[in-house]
Design a protein around this motif. Structure first.
Motif, PDB file in Angstrom:
ATOM      1  N   ARG A 198       0.833  -1.216   0.000  1.00 28.26           N
ATOM      2  CA  ARG A 198       0.000   0.000   0.000  1.00 28.26           C
ATOM      3  C   ARG A 198       0.861   1.257   0.000  1.00 28.26           C
ATOM      4  O   ARG A 198       0.576   2.219  -0.709  1.00 28.26           O
ATOM      5  CB  ARG A 198      -0.946   0.005   1.199  1.00 28.26           C
ATOM      6  N   ILE A 199       1.920   1.228   0.782  1.00 27.49           N
ATOM      7  CA  ILE A 199       2.839   2.368   0.820  1.00 27.49           C
ATOM      8  C   ILE A 199       3.561   2.486  -0.517  1.00 27.49           C
ATOM      9  O   ILE A 199       3.762   3.586  -1.037  1.00 27.49           O
ATOM     10  CB  ILE A 199       3.831   2.225   1.990  1.00 27.49           C
ATOM     11  N   THR A 200       3.937   1.351  -1.077  1.00 22.82           N
ATOM     12  CA  THR A 200       4.597   1.337  -2.381  1.00 22.82           C
ATOM     13  C   THR A 200       3.713   1.988  -3.434  1.00 22.82           C
ATOM     14  O   THR A 200       4.172   2.835  -4.206  1.00 22.82           O
ATOM     15  CB  THR A 200       4.942  -0.109  -2.798  1.00 22.82           C
ATOM     16  N   ARG A 201       2.447   1.619  -3.462  1.00 16.97           N
ATOM     17  CA  ARG A 201       1.519   2.194  -4.445  1.00 16.97           C
ATOM     18  C   ARG A 201       1.388   3.710  -4.272  1.00 16.97           C
ATOM     19  O   ARG A 201       1.391   4.457  -5.245  1.00 16.97           O
ATOM     20  CB  ARG A 201       0.150   1.533  -4.339  1.00 16.97           C
ATOM     21  N   ALA A 202       1.282   4.147  -3.035  1.00 13.94           N
ATOM     22  CA  ALA A 202       1.146   5.584  -2.770  1.00 13.94           C
ATOM     23  C   ALA A 202       2.398   6.336  -3.210  1.00 13.94           C
ATOM     24  O   ALA A 202       2.311   7.388  -3.851  1.00 13.94           O
ATOM     25  CB  ALA A 202       0.873   5.819  -1.287  1.00 13.94           C
ATOM     26  N   ARG A 203       3.548   5.800  -2.871  1.00 16.12           N
ATOM     27  CA  ARG A 203       4.805   6.467  -3.236  1.00 16.12           C
ATOM     28  C   ARG A 203       5.028   6.443  -4.743  1.00 16.12           C
ATOM     29  O   ARG A 203       5.515   7.417  -5.317  1.00 16.12           O
ATOM     30  CB  ARG A 203       5.977   5.807  -2.506  1.00 16.12           C
ATOM     31  N   LEU A 204       4.662   5.350  -5.407  1.00 11.11           N
ATOM     32  CA  LEU A 204       4.785   5.290  -6.866  1.00 11.11           C
ATOM     33  C   LEU A 204       3.929   6.365  -7.519  1.00 11.11           C
ATOM     34  O   LEU A 204       4.346   6.994  -8.493  1.00 11.11           O
ATOM     35  CB  LEU A 204       4.391   3.910  -7.391  1.00 11.11           C
ATOM     36  N   SER A 205       2.755   6.585  -6.976  1.00 11.82           N
ATOM     37  CA  SER A 205       1.885   7.637  -7.499  1.00 11.82           C
ATOM     38  C   SER A 205       2.555   9.003  -7.364  1.00 11.82           C
ATOM     39  O   SER A 205       2.531   9.816  -8.294  1.00 11.82           O
ATOM     40  CB  SER A 205       0.549   7.621  -6.754  1.00 11.82           C
ATOM     41  N   GLU A 206       3.171   9.243  -6.218  1.00 12.84           N
ATOM     42  CA  GLU A 206       3.883  10.509  -6.000  1.00 12.84           C
ATOM     43  C   GLU A 206       5.065  10.644  -6.960  1.00 12.84           C
ATOM     44  O   GLU A 206       5.285  11.710  -7.538  1.00 12.84           O
ATOM     45  CB  GLU A 206       4.381  10.590  -4.559  1.00 12.84           C
ATOM     46  N   LEU A 207       5.824   9.570  -7.112  1.00  8.55           N
ATOM     47  CA  LEU A 207       6.985   9.600  -8.010  1.00  8.55           C
ATOM     48  C   LEU A 207       6.559   9.820  -9.459  1.00  8.55           C
ATOM     49  O   LEU A 207       7.250  10.495 -10.223  1.00  8.55           O
ATOM     50  CB  LEU A 207       7.790   8.301  -7.883  1.00  8.55           C
ATOM     51  N   ARG A 208       5.415   9.254  -9.823  1.00  6.96           N
ATOM     52  CA  ARG A 208       4.905   9.448 -11.183  1.00  6.96           C
ATOM     53  C   ARG A 208       4.519  10.905 -11.402  1.00  6.96           C
ATOM     54  O   ARG A 208       4.828  11.493 -12.437  1.00  6.96           O
ATOM     55  CB  ARG A 208       3.713   8.536 -11.441  1.00  6.96           C
ATOM     56  N   LYS A 209       3.869  11.504 -10.423  1.00  2.00           N
ATOM     57  CA  LYS A 209       3.487  12.916 -10.528  1.00  2.00           C
ATOM     58  C   LYS A 209       4.711  13.817 -10.643  1.00  2.00           C
ATOM     59  O   LYS A 209       4.661  14.864 -11.278  1.00  2.00           O
ATOM     60  CB  LYS A 209       2.641  13.328  -9.326  1.00  2.00           C
ATOM     61  N   GLU A 210       5.813  13.402 -10.019  1.00  2.00           N
ATOM     62  CA  GLU A 210       7.061  14.163 -10.082  1.00  2.00           C
ATOM     63  C   GLU A 210       7.832  13.893 -11.374  1.00  2.00           C
ATOM     64  O   GLU A 210       8.864  14.505 -11.620  1.00  2.00           O
ATOM     65  CB  GLU A 210       7.942  13.821  -8.880  1.00  2.00           C
ATOM     66  N   GLY A 211       7.351  12.943 -12.185  1.00  2.00           N
ATOM     67  CA  GLY A 211       8.003  12.616 -13.445  1.00  2.00           C
ATOM     68  C   GLY A 211       9.210  11.706 -13.308  1.00  2.00           C
ATOM     69  O   GLY A 211      10.002  11.578 -14.239  1.00  2.00           O
ATOM     70  N   LEU A 212       9.340  11.055 -12.153  1.00  2.00           N
ATOM     71  CA  LEU A 212      10.504  10.208 -11.914  1.00  2.00           C
ATOM     72  C   LEU A 212      10.286   8.760 -12.325  1.00  2.00           C
ATOM     73  O   LEU A 212      11.250   8.022 -12.530  1.00  2.00           O
ATOM     74  CB  LEU A 212      10.907  10.278 -10.441  1.00  2.00           C
ATOM     75  N   VAL A 213       9.028   8.332 -12.398  1.00  2.00           N
ATOM     76  CA  VAL A 213       8.709   6.991 -12.883  1.00  2.00           C
ATOM     77  C   VAL A 213       7.576   7.096 -13.897  1.00  2.00           C
ATOM     78  O   VAL A 213       6.849   8.088 -13.935  1.00  2.00           O
ATOM     79  CB  VAL A 213       8.306   6.009 -11.744  1.00  2.00           C
ATOM     80  N   ILE A 214       7.454   6.061 -14.703  1.00  2.00           N
ATOM     81  CA  ILE A 214       6.365   5.997 -15.670  1.00  2.00           C
ATOM     82  C   ILE A 214       5.433   4.860 -15.283  1.00  2.00           C
ATOM     83  O   ILE A 214       5.849   3.901 -14.639  1.00  2.00           O
ATOM     84  CB  ILE A 214       6.891   5.787 -17.108  1.00  2.00           C
ATOM     85  N   ARG A 215       4.172   4.995 -15.660  1.00  2.00           N
ATOM     86  CA  ARG A 215       3.191   3.933 -15.428  1.00  2.00           C
ATOM     87  C   ARG A 215       2.543   3.608 -16.761  1.00  2.00           C
ATOM     88  O   ARG A 215       2.009   4.482 -17.435  1.00  2.00           O
ATOM     89  CB  ARG A 215       2.122   4.370 -14.440  1.00  2.00           C
ATOM     90  N   LYS A 216       2.616   2.355 -17.129  1.00  2.00           N
ATOM     91  CA  LYS A 216       1.996   1.892 -18.368  1.00  2.00           C
ATOM     92  C   LYS A 216       0.528   1.573 -18.113  1.00  2.00           C
ATOM     93  O   LYS A 216       0.101   1.404 -16.974  1.00  2.00           O
ATOM     94  CB  LYS A 216       2.720   0.646 -18.900  1.00  2.00           C
TER      95      LYS A 216
END
Length: 71
Positions: free
Chosen positions: A36-54
């Motif tokens: 759950r924490i991973t999902r939340a942080r991934l969302s934040e990282l995606r908003k910052e442009g640091l990760v992509i989500r397919k």
């Protein structure tokens, strides 16, 4: 998490890792962080442009974020 995705990205590029896109569950397993924490942080990282989500829900390292890791 960012280092985990960077490792998958680089590992795939040099042929020692099978894939560069990971599910949140895989990232949680590799990092030892609750999913759950991973999902939340991934969302934040995606908003910052640091990760992509397919579209299929897999996450990947955004090569442009290499600067963030090196700083």
């Amino acid at each position: 998490m960012l280092l985990c995705l960077a490792g998958a990205y680089l590992g795939r590029k040099i042929g020692i890792f099978e894939k560069e896109l990971l599910t949140p569950k895989e990232i949680a397993n590799y990092t030892g962080i609750d999913e759950r924490i991973t999902r939340a942080r991934l969302s934040e990282l995606r908003k910052e442009g640091l990760v992509i989500r397919k579209e299929d829900g897999l996450y990947g390292f955004a090569p442009a974020s290499l600067k963030e890791i090196l700083e």
